[in-house]
Motif scaffolding. Structure first.
Motif, PDB file in Angstrom:
ATOM      1  N   LEU A  30       0.879  -1.166   0.088  1.00 24.00           N
ATOM      2  CA  LEU A  30      -0.082   0.073   0.118  1.00 24.00           C
ATOM      3  C   LEU A  30       0.984   1.327   0.085  1.00 24.00           C
ATOM      4  CD1 LEU A  30      -3.036  -1.129   2.214  1.00 24.00           C
ATOM      5  CD2 LEU A  30      -3.257  -0.453  -0.052  1.00 24.00           C
ATOM      6  N   GLN A  31       2.100   1.320   0.582  1.00 21.85           N
ATOM      7  CA  GLN A  31       2.826   2.404   0.739  1.00 21.85           C
ATOM      8  C   GLN A  31       3.346   2.662  -0.912  1.00 21.85           C
ATOM      9  OE1 GLN A  31       5.781   0.553   3.449  1.00 21.85           O
ATOM     10  NE2 GLN A  31       5.715   2.474   4.649  1.00 21.85           N
ATOM     11  N   THR A  32       3.767   1.664  -1.543  1.00 25.91           N
ATOM     12  CA  THR A  32       3.993   1.737  -2.874  1.00 25.91           C
ATOM     13  C   THR A  32       2.925   2.141  -3.665  1.00 25.91           C
ATOM     14  OG1 THR A  32       5.762  -0.364  -2.517  1.00 25.91           O
ATOM     15  CG2 THR A  32       5.143   0.540  -4.841  1.00 25.91           C
ATOM     16  N   ALA A  33       1.889   1.636  -3.528  1.00 25.26           N
ATOM     17  CA  ALA A  33       0.687   2.062  -4.351  1.00 25.26           C
ATOM     18  C   ALA A  33       0.522   3.598  -4.116  1.00 25.26           C
ATOM     19  CB  ALA A  33      -0.713   1.206  -4.122  1.00 25.26           C
ATOM     20  N   ALA A  34       0.452   4.136  -2.849  1.00 25.69           N
ATOM     21  CA  ALA A  34       0.292   5.462  -2.470  1.00 25.69           C
ATOM     22  C   ALA A  34       1.321   6.500  -3.364  1.00 25.69           C
ATOM     23  CB  ALA A  34       0.342   5.640  -0.880  1.00 25.69           C
ATOM     24  N   ARG A  35       2.473   5.884  -3.263  1.00 28.58           N
ATOM     25  CA  ARG A  35       3.587   6.631  -4.070  1.00 28.58           C
ATOM     26  C   ARG A  35       3.514   6.647  -5.571  1.00 28.58           C
ATOM     27  NH1 ARG A  35       9.316   4.411  -3.377  1.00 28.58           N
ATOM     28  NH2 ARG A  35       8.425   3.241  -5.106  1.00 28.58           N
ATOM     29  N   ASP A  36       3.179   5.420  -5.817  1.00 29.77           N
ATOM     30  CA  ASP A  36       3.443   5.206  -7.570  1.00 29.77           C
ATOM     31  C   ASP A  36       2.069   5.220  -8.263  1.00 29.77           C
ATOM     32  OD1 ASP A  36       5.944   4.633  -6.916  1.00 29.77           O
ATOM     33  OD2 ASP A  36       6.001   2.458  -6.921  1.00 29.77           O
ATOM     34  N   GLU A  37       0.950   5.270  -7.452  1.00 26.14           N
ATOM     35  CA  GLU A  37      -0.353   5.198  -8.212  1.00 26.14           C
ATOM     36  C   GLU A  37      -1.232   6.575  -7.660  1.00 26.14           C
ATOM     37  OE1 GLU A  37      -2.502   1.297  -8.301  1.00 26.14           O
ATOM     38  OE2 GLU A  37      -0.503   0.364  -8.087  1.00 26.14           O
ATOM     39  N   TYR A  38      -1.664   6.492  -6.492  1.00 27.06           N
ATOM     40  CA  TYR A  38      -2.494   7.507  -5.874  1.00 27.06           C
ATOM     41  C   TYR A  38      -2.047   8.919  -6.038  1.00 27.06           C
ATOM     42  CZ  TYR A  38      -4.052   3.032  -3.910  1.00 27.06           C
ATOM     43  OH  TYR A  38      -4.460   1.766  -3.508  1.00 27.06           O
ATOM     44  N   LEU A  39      -0.695   9.264  -5.468  1.00 30.39           N
ATOM     45  CA  LEU A  39      -0.371  10.319  -5.564  1.00 30.39           C
ATOM     46  C   LEU A  39      -0.198  10.962  -7.101  1.00 30.39           C
ATOM     47  CD1 LEU A  39       2.009  10.658  -2.671  1.00 30.39           C
ATOM     48  CD2 LEU A  39      -0.345  11.773  -2.909  1.00 30.39           C
ATOM     49  N   PRO A  40       0.261  10.268  -7.995  1.00 30.70           N
ATOM     50  CA  PRO A  40       0.480  10.626  -9.325  1.00 30.70           C
ATOM     51  C   PRO A  40      -1.273  10.791 -10.042  1.00 30.70           C
ATOM     52  CG  PRO A  40       1.816   8.947  -9.176  1.00 30.70           C
ATOM     53  CD  PRO A  40       0.943   9.001  -7.914  1.00 30.70           C
ATOM     54  N   LEU A  41      -2.231  10.160  -9.393  1.00 27.30           N
ATOM     55  CA  LEU A  41      -3.576  10.393  -9.880  1.00 27.30           C
ATOM     56  C   LEU A  41      -4.143  11.859  -9.279  1.00 27.30           C
ATOM     57  CD1 LEU A  41      -6.220   9.507 -11.015  1.00 27.30           C
ATOM     58  CD2 LEU A  41      -6.657   8.309  -9.196  1.00 27.30           C
ATOM     59  N   LEU A  42      -3.847  11.894  -8.133  1.00 31.33           N
ATOM     60  CA  LEU A  42      -3.763  13.343  -7.378  1.00 31.33           C
ATOM     61  C   LEU A  42      -3.294  14.450  -8.149  1.00 31.33           C
ATOM     62  CD1 LEU A  42      -5.235  14.933  -5.193  1.00 31.33           C
ATOM     63  CD2 LEU A  42      -3.119  14.555  -3.818  1.00 31.33           C
ATOM     64  N   PHE A  43      -2.003  14.293  -8.578  1.00 32.34           N
ATOM     65  CA  PHE A  43      -1.258  15.298  -9.409  1.00 32.34           C
ATOM     66  C   PHE A  43      -2.227  15.399 -10.654  1.00 32.34           C
ATOM     67  CE2 PHE A  43       1.898  15.863 -12.967  1.00 32.34           C
ATOM     68  CZ  PHE A  43       2.206  17.027 -12.631  1.00 32.34           C
ATOM     69  N   ASP A  44      -2.496  14.742 -11.352  1.00 31.24           N
ATOM     70  CA  ASP A  44      -2.902  14.597 -12.620  1.00 31.24           C
ATOM     71  C   ASP A  44      -4.369  15.455 -12.410  1.00 31.24           C
ATOM     72  OD1 ASP A  44      -1.038  13.314 -13.915  1.00 31.24           O
ATOM     73  OD2 ASP A  44      -2.408  11.356 -14.050  1.00 31.24           O
ATOM     74  N   VAL A  45      -5.054  15.099 -11.323  1.00 29.18           N
ATOM     75  CA  VAL A  45      -6.517  15.940 -11.347  1.00 29.18           C
ATOM     76  C   VAL A  45      -6.089  17.374 -10.892  1.00 29.18           C
ATOM     77  CG1 VAL A  45      -8.203  16.044  -9.588  1.00 29.18           C
ATOM     78  CG2 VAL A  45      -7.624  13.830 -10.406  1.00 29.18           C
ATOM     79  N   LEU A  46      -5.104  17.699  -9.881  1.00 31.36           N
ATOM     80  CA  LEU A  46      -4.835  18.856  -9.395  1.00 31.36           C
ATOM     81  C   LEU A  46      -3.875  19.916 -10.703  1.00 31.36           C
ATOM     82  CD1 LEU A  46      -3.228  18.513  -5.857  1.00 31.36           C
ATOM     83  CD2 LEU A  46      -5.508  19.233  -6.474  1.00 31.36           C
ATOM     84  N   THR A  47      -3.370  19.105 -11.622  1.00 36.21           N
ATOM     85  CA  THR A  47      -2.796  19.767 -12.594  1.00 36.21           C
ATOM     86  C   THR A  47      -3.834  20.266 -13.691  1.00 36.21           C
ATOM     87  OG1 THR A  47      -0.656  18.503 -12.375  1.00 36.21           O
ATOM     88  CG2 THR A  47      -1.092  19.451 -14.791  1.00 36.21           C
ATOM     89  N   GLU A  48      -4.810  19.226 -13.981  1.00 25.62           N
ATOM     90  CA  GLU A  48      -5.702  19.720 -14.806  1.00 25.62           C
ATOM     91  C   GLU A  48      -6.763  20.603 -14.381  1.00 25.62           C
ATOM     92  OE1 GLU A  48      -9.893  17.058 -16.131  1.00 25.62           O
ATOM     93  OE2 GLU A  48      -8.163  15.893 -16.304  1.00 25.62           O
ATOM     94  N   ASP A  49      -6.835  20.940 -13.017  1.00 26.41           N
ATOM     95  CA  ASP A  49      -7.366  22.236 -12.657  1.00 26.41           C
ATOM     96  C   ASP A  49      -6.484  23.053 -12.612  1.00 26.41           C
ATOM     97  OD1 ASP A  49      -9.970  20.694 -12.347  1.00 26.41           O
ATOM     98  OD2 ASP A  49      -9.731  20.379 -10.089  1.00 26.41           O
ATOM     99  N   GLY A  50      -5.360  23.077 -12.839  1.00 25.78           N
ATOM    100  CA  GLY A  50      -4.556  24.434 -13.143  1.00 25.78           C
ATOM    101  C   GLY A  50      -3.949  24.576 -11.455  1.00 25.78           C
ATOM    102  N   MET A  51      -4.201  23.955 -10.415  1.00 29.29           N
ATOM    103  CA  MET A  51      -3.659  24.157  -9.249  1.00 29.29           C
ATOM    104  C   MET A  51      -2.325  24.077  -8.990  1.00 29.29           C
ATOM    105  SD  MET A  51      -6.843  22.655  -7.189  1.00 29.29           S
ATOM    106  CE  MET A  51      -6.534  23.515  -5.550  1.00 29.29           C
ATOM    107  N   ILE A  52      -1.590  23.066  -9.803  1.00 26.41           N
ATOM    108  CA  ILE A  52      -0.183  22.710  -9.544  1.00 26.41           C
ATOM    109  C   ILE A  52       0.414  22.223 -10.788  1.00 26.41           C
ATOM    110  CG2 ILE A  52      -0.240  22.020  -7.228  1.00 26.41           C
ATOM    111  CD1 ILE A  52       0.013  19.055  -7.964  1.00 26.41           C
ATOM    112  N   ASP A  53       1.734  22.424 -11.289  1.00 25.95           N
ATOM    113  CA  ASP A  53       2.276  21.927 -12.392  1.00 25.95           C
ATOM    114  C   ASP A  53       3.671  21.295 -12.190  1.00 25.95           C
ATOM    115  OD1 ASP A  53       4.306  23.956 -11.680  1.00 25.95           O
ATOM    116  OD2 ASP A  53       3.810  25.279 -13.249  1.00 25.95           O
ATOM    117  N   HIS A  54       3.926  20.922 -10.935  1.00 21.95           N
ATOM    118  CA  HIS A  54       4.913  20.069 -10.746  1.00 21.95           C
ATOM    119  C   HIS A  54       4.441  18.554 -10.163  1.00 21.95           C
ATOM    120  CE1 HIS A  54       7.544  23.358 -11.739  1.00 21.95           C
ATOM    121  NE2 HIS A  54       8.354  22.664 -11.641  1.00 21.95           N
TER     122      HIS A  54
END
Length: 186
Positions: A30-54
């Motif tokens: 689950l640690q690995t899934a959080a780092r490698d799957e869940y956080l990148p998914l969150l990044f994609d959502v926040l990037t799409e909304d223009g909230m972050i770009d890194h």
């Protein structure tokens, strides 16, 4: 804008120092899934909304038994008789010269793991200690998310409760995934 920058600005505006978000899970998977799957998914959502770009920076924290002690590794390699050693286990042992996390070394025997892991009390004093460098990097403020398992979270609580040096950094928030497994772990 970097998520860390937005986060740091928000905390500063509230008069608070920068602290990571700590995520505790029940397993390394689950640690690995959080780092490698869940956080990148969150990044994609926040990037799409223009909230972050890194990308969101995250690190997995494990107990000492999961990491290589360079001094103990060199001692073990010096004792090794390659004629008698299973070649896969021998190769796994040699691969640890290039990786700190023993969980990434396929075919590492439990016997070798016990002999080369960071000991409970590390006294190597090596300037080039990879384990200490990893700890300093984790505490550098570079990682917005620090991901650990319930065992390490509880070890940190024990250290703090007994006045010892904390294992994990102070966090601004704690997310406990699979919290129903925390009492069993305790």
């Amino acid at each position: 804008m970097r998520a860390e920058t937005v986060y740091s600005r928000f905390r500063a505006a509230c008069g608070l120092g920068a602290k990571p978000i700590l995520v505790s899970t029940s397993s390394i998977a689950l640690q690995t899934a959080a780092r490698d799957e869940y956080l990148p998914l969150l990044f994609d959502v926040l990037t799409e909304d223009g909230m972050i770009d890194h990308p969101l920076q995250a690190v997995i924290r494990k107990g000492k038994f999961h990491y290589v002690c360079d001094m103990r590794l060199e001692q073990r390699l010096g004792q090794l008789d390659l004629q008698k050693k299973n070649w896969k286990a021998g190769a796994a042992l040699f691969s640890l010269r290039g990786q700190l996390d023993m969980d990434e070394a396929a075919h590492l025997s439990g016997y070798d793991r016990e002999r080369v892991c960071v000991p409970r009390i590390c006294e190597c004093q090596r300037e080039d200690c990879r384990y200490r460098a990893f700890g300093k990097d984790c505490d550098s403020g570079r990682y917005l998310f620090q991901i650990c398992n319930h065992n390490l979270l509880l070890a940190d609580a024990i250290h703090r409760g007994s006045g010892q040096k904390p294992v994990l950094p102070d966090a601004c928030a704690l997310i406990v995934d699979e919290a129903h497994k925390l009492p069993e772990t305790a």
